[in-house]
Design a protein around this motif. Structure first.
Motif, mmCIF file in Angstrom:
data_model
loop_
_atom_site.group_PDB
_atom_site.id
_atom_site.type_symbol
_atom_site.label_atom_id
_atom_site.label_comp_id
_atom_site.label_asym_id
_atom_site.label_seq_id
_atom_site.Cartn_x
_atom_site.Cartn_y
_atom_site.Cartn_z
ATOM 1 N N PHE A 154 0.811 -1.213 0.000
ATOM 2 C CA PHE A 154 0.000 0.000 0.000
ATOM 3 C C PHE A 154 0.850 1.271 0.000
ATOM 4 N N ASN A 155 2.142 1.110 -0.234
ATOM 5 C CA ASN A 155 3.076 2.248 -0.286
ATOM 6 C C ASN A 155 3.024 3.135 0.961
ATOM 7 N N ARG A 156 2.948 2.513 2.115
ATOM 8 C CA ARG A 156 2.915 3.244 3.396
ATOM 9 C C ARG A 156 4.336 3.325 3.960
ATOM 10 N N PHE A 157 5.189 4.052 3.251
ATOM 11 C CA PHE A 157 6.613 4.066 3.571
ATOM 12 C C PHE A 157 6.932 4.789 4.876
ATOM 13 N N ASN A 158 6.146 5.771 5.235
ATOM 14 C CA ASN A 158 6.384 6.481 6.490
ATOM 15 C C ASN A 158 6.299 5.516 7.674
ATOM 16 N N PHE A 159 5.284 4.686 7.686
ATOM 17 C CA PHE A 159 5.109 3.719 8.770
ATOM 18 C C PHE A 159 6.181 2.631 8.702
ATOM 19 N N ILE A 160 6.522 2.206 7.494
ATOM 20 C CA ILE A 160 7.599 1.219 7.316
ATOM 21 C C ILE A 160 8.907 1.778 7.858
ATOM 22 N N ASN A 161 9.165 3.050 7.589
ATOM 23 C CA ASN A 161 10.376 3.694 8.096
ATOM 24 C C ASN A 161 10.396 3.726 9.625
#
Length: 186
Positions: A154-161
């Motif tokens: 889902f391209n939720r990179f902020n949370f992945i980071n």
């Protein structure tokens, strides 16, 4: 104030050892100071969602894995606030790739399996507690692996980071604590 609260508890037949009450009171006070520092700065910087998300990710890891502890509680509180705000602030600026995050996940799981949880001089864990904490830690870390896979779709990179940062901080903390404990031969 704390003496008054303790007396009220005793009057209401709430049995609690005095030393346990004062220890809990000091912990509550430290958390209050931590939130008093961290939350207003996070609101001011517009990173309150990231801060709360980071804490939701990091606290379970820290609780079961342990890690480095400062000798002075106020130093710990200030450093914890700085680390939390810094992690929340840079989470939107990182560009971590899938391979780096996966390697970090695997490294943390391996490190947890080999050395975690790390004892503290003031809080020794029994072998049963270590087994339980290690098992819970690895379950949390495996959950984070699947969460990262899900969030990538889902391209939720902020949370992945935020997961990546929490895992990196955990790796540094437990590694340093482990080497420090072995250096002291405790």
């Amino acid at each position: 104030m704390n003496k008054f609260i303790y007396k009220v508890l005793i009057k209401n037949n709430i049995i609690l050892d005095e030393d346990v009450f004062y220890y809990g009171w000091s912990i509550l006070k430290q958390y209050f100071i931590f939130f008093l520092i961290t939350i207003p700065i996070s609101i001011y910087c517009g990173i309150i969602f990231e801060t709360l998300s980071f804490l939701a990710i990091y606290i379970p890891l820290r609780r079961y894995i342990g890690g480095f502890h400062f000798n002075r509680k106020y130093v710990c509180t200030i450093v914890s606030s700085v680390v939390t705000i810094f992690a929340s602030f840079i989470s939107s600026k990182l560009q971590c790739n899938y391979i780096l995050i996966t390697l970090t996940n695997l490294l943390l799981i391996s490190t947890t399996y080999l050395i975690a949880p790390v004892d503290h001089v003031n809080k020794r864990l029994s072998s049963q507690e270590k087994y339980i904490y290690k098992k819970k830690s690895i379950k949390i870390e495996i959950f984070y692996v699947f969460l990262v896979i899900f969030l990538f779709s889902f391209n939720r990179f902020n949370f992945i980071n935020l997961i990546f940062i929490a895992e990196c901080i955990t790796l540094i903390s437990i590694s340093y604590a482990y080497f420090k404990m072995n250096k002291l031969n405790i």
